[in-house]
Scaffold this motif. Structure first.
Motif, short mmCIF file in Angstrom:
data_model
loop_
_atom_site.label_atom_id
_atom_site.label_comp_id
_atom_site.label_asym_id
_atom_site.label_seq_id
_atom_site.Cartn_x
_atom_site.Cartn_y
_atom_site.Cartn_z
N GLY A 74 24.32 45.82 35.91
CA GLY A 74 25.48 46.00 36.78
C GLY A 74 25.70 44.83 37.71
N PHE A 75 26.96 44.57 38.01
CA PHE A 75 27.35 43.49 38.92
C PHE A 75 28.47 43.98 39.83
CE2 PHE A 75 25.72 41.50 35.13
CZ PHE A 75 24.96 40.42 35.59
N TYR A 76 28.69 43.22 40.92
CA TYR A 76 29.81 43.50 41.82
C TYR A 76 30.81 42.35 41.75
CZ TYR A 76 26.99 47.33 43.53
OH TYR A 76 26.24 48.48 43.60
N VAL A 77 32.09 42.69 41.85
CA VAL A 77 33.16 41.73 41.64
C VAL A 77 34.10 41.72 42.83
CG1 VAL A 77 34.93 40.95 40.01
CG2 VAL A 77 33.02 42.34 39.18
N HIS A 78 34.56 40.51 43.20
CA HIS A 78 35.48 40.33 44.33
C HIS A 78 36.78 39.75 43.80
CE1 HIS A 78 37.20 38.92 48.09
NE2 HIS A 78 36.23 39.51 48.77
N TYR A 79 37.89 40.44 44.08
CA TYR A 79 39.20 39.94 43.65
C TYR A 79 40.24 40.32 44.70
CZ TYR A 79 39.02 44.71 41.72
OH TYR A 79 38.84 46.06 41.55
N PRO A 80 41.38 39.59 44.75
CA PRO A 80 42.29 39.70 45.90
C PRO A 80 43.31 40.81 45.83
CG PRO A 80 43.05 37.97 44.44
CD PRO A 80 41.76 38.49 43.85
N GLU A 81 43.46 41.50 44.72
CA GLU A 81 44.51 42.50 44.57
C GLU A 81 43.91 43.85 44.17
OE1 GLU A 81 46.96 40.76 41.62
OE2 GLU A 81 47.40 38.97 42.79
N LYS A 82 44.76 44.90 44.12
CA LYS A 82 44.29 46.22 43.75
C LYS A 82 43.75 46.23 42.33
CE LYS A 82 45.63 51.08 43.52
NZ LYS A 82 46.72 52.08 43.75
N SER A 83 44.40 45.48 41.44
CA SER A 83 43.93 45.31 40.06
C SER A 83 43.91 43.83 39.72
CB SER A 83 44.84 46.06 39.07
OG SER A 83 44.76 47.45 39.27
N PHE A 84 43.00 43.45 38.85
CA PHE A 84 42.88 42.04 38.50
C PHE A 84 42.32 41.93 37.09
CE2 PHE A 84 41.79 37.57 38.99
CZ PHE A 84 42.74 37.13 39.89
#
Length: 224
Positions: A74-84
């Motif tokens: 498992g990993f954690y992800v950072h993105y700028p919008e509600k969906s990416f």
């Protein structure tokens, strides 16, 4: 919401951090993705790259690790919008490539990716590897590490997965899938106080294939 050992922080500590630095890293902005290896082979590399970039990011498994058949990571992800959207490519110990394009991550929904023989793609792009060594000289334990191509708006995947940290003085190594072009990457490391350390690195595969950088107190993002 995040779960696991990286986010078990006392409320008093959170309040203190928020008062001291409003720009501190917020783990609640991350979403979790889990990979299941059902390929029948050993997965040695996984690339999860922002869909808005022209370049592959780093291998998220790490230079010294691999995934056995039947295992999960498992990993954690950072993105700028509600969906990416993200593009996924994995390679096994036999040189096969498994590829999934335009995989959507959405806030509040834990994503799961099952790599199978059906995702085998013999036409997946060829690439060479550049190795990056990052030494933690911040004086703190690092809990998150993001390396994203400069042409993307997303930080992408935490390279330290859901259980790994980097102690002060230790080094974390990873590989990048590179072509012939010089590419700039944005780097953000986050310590155990949720302070952010940021700088850019440039990979020039024509110059060399092995790079070393140090994450230092001077790289602390003071919000300027």
């Amino acid at each position: 919401m995040r779960t696991g050992r990286k986010v078990v922080v006392a409320a008093a500590v959170i309040a203190m951090i928020a008062a001291a630095a409003a720009f501190a890293f917020n783990p609640d902005e991350l979403n979790k993705i889990t990979f299941d290896n059902a390929t029948g082979t050993r997965i040695e590399m996984i690339f999860l790259s922002p869909g808005d970039s022209n370049y592959w990011g780093p291998d998220i498994i790490g230079a010294d690790y691999f995934m056995k058949d039947g295992s999960s990571l498992g990993f954690y992800v950072h993105y700028p919008e509600k969906s990416f959207k993200f593009d996924i490519m994995a390679t096994d110990d036999q040189g096969n490539k498994f590829e999934i394009r335009d995989f959507v991550l959405t806030d509040g929904r834990e994503a799961k990716v099952k790599l199978t023989a059906k995702s085998l793609n013999k036409q997946a792009p060829d690439f060479t590897l550049a190795t990056v060594h990052l030494e933690n000289n911040t004086g703190h334990e690092l809990e998150y590490l993001f390396v994203s191509p400069n042409d993307s708006d997303a930080w992408g995947v935490d390279l330290l997965d859901e259980n790994t940290t980097v102690s002060d003085g230790d080094t974390h190594s990873f590989v990048l899938a590179v072509g012939k072009d010089k590419v700039k990457y944005n780097l953000m490391a986050v310590d155990d106080a949720n302070d952010e350390y940021k700088f850019n690195i440039t990979i020039d595969p024509k110059a060399k294939k092995d790079f070393t950088w140090s994450i230092d107190p001077e790289d602390l993002d003071k919000g300027n």
